[in-house]
Scaffold this motif. Structure first.
Motif, PDB file in Angstrom:
ATOM      1  N   GLY A 106       3.236   7.448 -16.308  1.00 42.11           N
ATOM      2  CA  GLY A 106       3.914   6.158 -15.908  1.00 42.11           C
ATOM      3  C   GLY A 106       4.046   6.067 -14.360  1.00 42.11           C
ATOM      4  N   THR A 107       4.635   7.300 -13.600  1.00 38.82           N
ATOM      5  CA  THR A 107       4.570   7.375 -12.365  1.00 38.82           C
ATOM      6  C   THR A 107       3.368   7.197 -11.388  1.00 38.82           C
ATOM      7  OG1 THR A 107       6.529   8.691 -12.437  1.00 38.82           O
ATOM      8  CG2 THR A 107       5.367   8.540 -10.250  1.00 38.82           C
ATOM      9  N   LEU A 108       2.320   7.743 -12.279  1.00 39.46           N
ATOM     10  CA  LEU A 108       0.951   7.640 -11.575  1.00 39.46           C
ATOM     11  C   LEU A 108       0.270   6.116 -11.746  1.00 39.46           C
ATOM     12  CD1 LEU A 108      -0.551  11.246 -12.844  1.00 39.46           C
ATOM     13  CD2 LEU A 108      -0.298  10.296 -10.634  1.00 39.46           C
ATOM     14  N   PHE A 109       0.482   5.571 -12.920  1.00 37.17           N
ATOM     15  CA  PHE A 109      -0.084   4.370 -13.114  1.00 37.17           C
ATOM     16  C   PHE A 109       0.747   3.278 -12.300  1.00 37.17           C
ATOM     17  CE2 PHE A 109       0.409   0.375 -15.472  1.00 37.17           C
ATOM     18  CZ  PHE A 109      -1.026   0.081 -15.598  1.00 37.17           C
ATOM     19  N   SER A 110       1.731   3.477 -12.103  1.00 38.89           N
ATOM     20  CA  SER A 110       2.497   2.550 -11.270  1.00 38.89           C
ATOM     21  C   SER A 110       2.141   2.837  -9.644  1.00 38.89           C
ATOM     22  CB  SER A 110       4.255   2.759 -11.432  1.00 38.89           C
ATOM     23  OG  SER A 110       4.785   2.168 -10.370  1.00 38.89           O
ATOM     24  N   THR A 111       2.094   3.930  -9.517  1.00 39.09           N
ATOM     25  CA  THR A 111       1.453   4.169  -7.960  1.00 39.09           C
ATOM     26  C   THR A 111       0.221   3.422  -7.886  1.00 39.09           C
ATOM     27  OG1 THR A 111       2.650   6.478  -8.011  1.00 39.09           O
ATOM     28  CG2 THR A 111       0.615   5.965  -6.450  1.00 39.09           C
ATOM     29  N   PHE A 112      -0.869   3.572  -8.558  1.00 37.50           N
ATOM     30  CA  PHE A 112      -2.266   2.806  -8.326  1.00 37.50           C
ATOM     31  C   PHE A 112      -2.011   1.312  -8.372  1.00 37.50           C
ATOM     32  CE2 PHE A 112      -3.394   7.148  -8.724  1.00 37.50           C
ATOM     33  CZ  PHE A 112      -4.298   7.498  -7.813  1.00 37.50           C
ATOM     34  N   VAL A 113      -1.129   0.692  -9.448  1.00 40.14           N
ATOM     35  CA  VAL A 113      -1.039  -0.507  -9.846  1.00 40.14           C
ATOM     36  C   VAL A 113      -0.333  -1.203  -8.632  1.00 40.14           C
ATOM     37  CG1 VAL A 113      -0.072  -2.423 -10.988  1.00 40.14           C
ATOM     38  CG2 VAL A 113      -1.431  -0.389 -12.227  1.00 40.14           C
ATOM     39  N   VAL A 114       0.629  -0.760  -8.051  1.00 34.02           N
ATOM     40  CA  VAL A 114       1.610  -1.345  -6.939  1.00 34.02           C
ATOM     41  C   VAL A 114       0.739  -1.006  -5.822  1.00 34.02           C
ATOM     42  CG1 VAL A 114       3.365  -0.834  -5.623  1.00 34.02           C
ATOM     43  CG2 VAL A 114       3.675  -0.857  -8.140  1.00 34.02           C
ATOM     44  N   GLY A 115       0.034  -0.146  -5.452  1.00 29.42           N
ATOM     45  CA  GLY A 115      -0.674   0.011  -4.159  1.00 29.42           C
ATOM     46  C   GLY A 115      -2.078  -0.754  -4.287  1.00 29.42           C
ATOM     47  N   GLY A 116      -2.476  -1.070  -5.402  1.00 31.38           N
ATOM     48  CA  GLY A 116      -3.760  -1.766  -5.319  1.00 31.38           C
ATOM     49  C   GLY A 116      -3.517  -3.391  -5.022  1.00 31.38           C
ATOM     50  N   VAL A 117      -2.467  -3.561  -5.819  1.00 31.59           N
ATOM     51  CA  VAL A 117      -2.101  -5.135  -5.818  1.00 31.59           C
ATOM     52  C   VAL A 117      -1.546  -5.466  -4.484  1.00 31.59           C
ATOM     53  CG1 VAL A 117      -0.532  -6.781  -6.968  1.00 31.59           C
ATOM     54  CG2 VAL A 117      -1.783  -5.344  -8.325  1.00 31.59           C
ATOM     55  N   THR A 118      -0.586  -4.527  -4.009  1.00 30.37           N
ATOM     56  CA  THR A 118      -0.040  -4.726  -2.732  1.00 30.37           C
ATOM     57  C   THR A 118      -1.133  -4.994  -1.601  1.00 30.37           C
ATOM     58  OG1 THR A 118       1.728  -3.496  -3.165  1.00 30.37           O
ATOM     59  CG2 THR A 118       1.668  -3.872  -1.060  1.00 30.37           C
ATOM     60  N   TRP A 119      -2.208  -3.868  -1.741  1.00 30.05           N
ATOM     61  CA  TRP A 119      -3.069  -3.981  -0.805  1.00 30.05           C
ATOM     62  C   TRP A 119      -3.881  -5.414  -0.743  1.00 30.05           C
ATOM     63  CZ3 TRP A 119      -8.738  -4.154  -1.192  1.00 30.05           C
ATOM     64  CH2 TRP A 119      -9.389  -3.688  -0.513  1.00 30.05           C
ATOM     65  N   LEU A 120      -4.146  -5.878  -1.945  1.00 30.04           N
ATOM     66  CA  LEU A 120      -4.778  -7.222  -2.127  1.00 30.04           C
ATOM     67  C   LEU A 120      -3.907  -8.247  -1.518  1.00 30.04           C
ATOM     68  CD1 LEU A 120      -6.518  -7.199  -5.563  1.00 30.04           C
ATOM     69  CD2 LEU A 120      -7.572  -6.996  -3.451  1.00 30.04           C
ATOM     70  N   VAL A 121      -2.583  -8.299  -2.053  1.00 30.82           N
ATOM     71  CA  VAL A 121      -1.616  -9.398  -1.414  1.00 30.82           C
ATOM     72  C   VAL A 121      -1.483  -9.191   0.031  1.00 30.82           C
ATOM     73  CG1 VAL A 121       0.800 -10.054  -1.728  1.00 30.82           C
ATOM     74  CG2 VAL A 121      -0.317  -9.616  -3.765  1.00 30.82           C
ATOM     75  N   LEU A 122      -1.332  -8.206   0.547  1.00 31.89           N
ATOM     76  CA  LEU A 122      -1.284  -8.126   1.971  1.00 31.89           C
ATOM     77  C   LEU A 122      -2.336  -8.657   2.750  1.00 31.89           C
ATOM     78  CD1 LEU A 122       0.803  -4.813   2.704  1.00 31.89           C
ATOM     79  CD2 LEU A 122       1.729  -7.128   2.591  1.00 31.89           C
ATOM     80  N   GLY A 123      -3.701  -8.392   2.327  1.00 31.39           N
ATOM     81  CA  GLY A 123      -4.843  -8.832   2.773  1.00 31.39           C
ATOM     82  C   GLY A 123      -4.891 -10.338   2.804  1.00 31.39           C
ATOM     83  N   TRP A 124      -4.447 -10.938   1.610  1.00 26.59           N
ATOM     84  CA  TRP A 124      -4.309 -12.342   1.392  1.00 26.59           C
ATOM     85  C   TRP A 124      -3.183 -12.943   2.566  1.00 26.59           C
ATOM     86  CZ3 TRP A 124      -0.133 -15.242  -1.021  1.00 26.59           C
ATOM     87  CH2 TRP A 124      -0.584 -16.534  -1.345  1.00 26.59           C
ATOM     88  N   LEU A 125      -2.251 -12.330   2.807  1.00 29.05           N
ATOM     89  CA  LEU A 125      -1.365 -12.817   3.840  1.00 29.05           C
ATOM     90  C   LEU A 125      -1.556 -12.587   5.377  1.00 29.05           C
ATOM     91  CD1 LEU A 125       1.952 -11.720   1.904  1.00 29.05           C
ATOM     92  CD2 LEU A 125       1.208 -14.047   2.151  1.00 29.05           C
ATOM     93  N   GLY A 126      -2.602 -11.788   5.273  1.00 25.11           N
ATOM     94  CA  GLY A 126      -3.069 -11.629   6.756  1.00 25.11           C
ATOM     95  C   GLY A 126      -2.369 -10.311   7.452  1.00 25.11           C
ATOM     96  N   LEU A 127      -1.923  -9.600   6.347  1.00 26.56           N
ATOM     97  CA  LEU A 127      -0.959  -8.183   7.039  1.00 26.56           C
ATOM     98  C   LEU A 127      -1.775  -7.350   6.346  1.00 26.56           C
ATOM     99  CD1 LEU A 127       2.398  -9.617   6.041  1.00 26.56           C
ATOM    100  CD2 LEU A 127       1.433  -9.821   8.357  1.00 26.56           C
ATOM    101  N   GLY A 128      -3.017  -7.129   6.343  1.00 22.75           N
ATOM    102  CA  GLY A 128      -3.822  -5.923   5.637  1.00 22.75           C
ATOM    103  C   GLY A 128      -3.350  -4.606   6.241  1.00 22.75           C
TER     104      GLY A 128
END
Length: 431
Positions: A106-128
């Motif tokens: 659960g911790t490993l899965f959450s790490t990669f899901v949160v990290g991957g989606v956050t990276w995409l969202v921050l890039g969309w917001l121009g805060l990559g």
């Protein structure tokens, strides 16, 4: 300001905040204290232009507190040991499969899901930010910290099975989360900040990650069992509760410091030692009088340190480098973390429920009750100085504050609602 003066101020603020909460706000102590500290910090921020120097003095005091050292290399030893010493191995044994799956996968899965989606969202917001640094955020925000929710679960009569799962998962995923965080931080090219505050480059091969994990976790287990066994033998040979309380205190502090010095997972070591002494030691090496004093001592230590920890979280607002453009990112980080938590819990508890009965609403309770707390803030503050640090710290603070104030105050309703649903379904089946 001297160390004694700083600690005196913190204890005094914690005591006054606890009093205000008990008399007027009437929330769970840790949540209420954090709310008081947040309101006070926000008031200082707002009146700053009208009270020249006052906010600066308060911020200077808070900035003198090394949150990372205080929590990860201080409080955590006591908090984890206090939690582990009261957990029964028999209960953990019955729930070992969901606890281990939630704590590890659960911790490993959450790490990669949160990290991957956050990276995409921050890039969309121009805060990559770099992808590996987004994964670092996923690692530090994934461990659960149900300090406040455990008391609520007991007060509303949550199923014992869920209590054990939440407590067991949190005890082990804290240690694993710290290990994953350090590994990703090294893969991202940085170790701990250098003495001058500048990030120190470090290179580590991906193939060495497995060896590093084995050393951190496996070495911690061996060290903890050895230290726990030695302490157990010493406890058997004395019948004096003052000495025995002191031995448990020495085990928690000494083992954490030794594991830290040997570059092993100190949190995992302390948890294992606490479980060993709390079960084997309590049953075969302590009299009833000693058990009462040991339990009372560690419960008091746990309560005091939790209050101080949540006070510190609230006061951190005074020195948090929040920029207006980061507010949207902080708000969006909340549903990202919650969605990752739901996916990890549902992906584990859902299939398990087909082979082993789970309480009604287990997925909802485990998702909403998976609070984030001081450990996440401490890891974020330990990040080396670079362009991404302040943004990651802001995201962490948004998630932690929402988790404690909103989830912590409403998880009781979720538990009561699922309990009513369970009672209703049972009545219908009998009819």
């Amino acid at each position: 300001m001297s160390f004694f003066s700083l600690v005196s101020i913190l204890i005094s603020l914690a005591a006054v905040s606890s009093y205000i909460n008990y008399r007027y706000i009437k929330l769970p102590t840790t949540v209420g204290v954090m709310l008081v500290a947040l309101v006070a910090s926000l008031a200082l921020v707002l009146i700053g232009p009208y009270a020249e120097g006052f906010r600066e003095q308060a911020a200077t005091m808070v900035s003198q507190i090394d949150f990372n050292q205080v929590v990860l290399h201080g409080m955590l030893a006591f908090l984890l040991f206090a939690g582990a010493i009261h957990v029964k191995l028999e209960d953990l044994g019955r729930e070992w499969l969901p606890i281990s799956l939630l704590a590890i996968f659960g911790t490993l899965f959450s790490t990669f899901v949160v990290g991957g989606v956050t990276w995409l969202v921050l890039g969309w917001l121009g805060l990559g930010i770099p992808f590996l640094y987004a994964l670092v955020f996923g690692a530090l925000i994934s461990p659960t910290d149900p300090i406040a929710v455990l008391g609520i679960m007991k007060s509303v009569g949550a199923p014992r099975q869920l209590e054990v799962q939440v407590a067991g998962e949190s005890l082990f995923n804290d240690g694993l989360g710290v290990v994953i965080f350090l590994v990703l931080l090294q893969l991202a090219g940085f170790d701990e900040a250098a003495g001058n505050g500048v990030a120190a480059p470090l290179s580590i091969g991906v193939g060495a990650v497995g060896t590093l994990l084995l050393k951190e976790v496996g070495g911690a287990l061996v060290l903890a069992l050895a230290a726990g066994f030695i302490t157990y033998q010493m406890l058997k040979r004395v019948d004096n509760y003052q000495v025995e309380v002191l031995l448990t205190l020495a085990l928690a502090m000494g083992l954490y410091a030794l594991a830290d010095a040997l570059h092993l997972s100190a949190p995992i070591a302390v948890v294992v030692a606490g479980l060993f002494v709390g079960n084997q030691g309590r049953a075969f090496a302590m009299t009833e009088k000693t058990r009462v004093h040991v339990d009372g001592f560690w419960e008091l230590v746990d309560e005091i340190l939790n209050v101080v920890l949540f006070l510190l979280i609230g006061l951190e607002l005074l020195v948090l480098p929040i920029e207006r453009g980061w507010l949207a990112a902080g708000v969006l980080a909340i549903p990202i973390v919650l969605a990752a938590r739901w996916l990890s819990v549902a992906g584990i508890i859902g299939p398990l429920s087909r082979v082993r009965a789970q309480p009604q609403g287990a997925i909802a309770v485990l998702t909403w009750g998976g609070l984030r707390g001081g450990i996440s803030v401490a890891m974020a503050l330990s990040l080396p100085a670079n362009d991404s640090r302040s943004l990651v710290l802001t995201l962490t603070y948004f998630v932690v504050v929402f988790s404690i104030l909103v989830q912590g105050l409403t998880v009781g309703r979720v538990i009561r609602k699922t309990s009513r649903l369970t009672a209703g379904s049972q009545s219908s089946s009998r009819l």
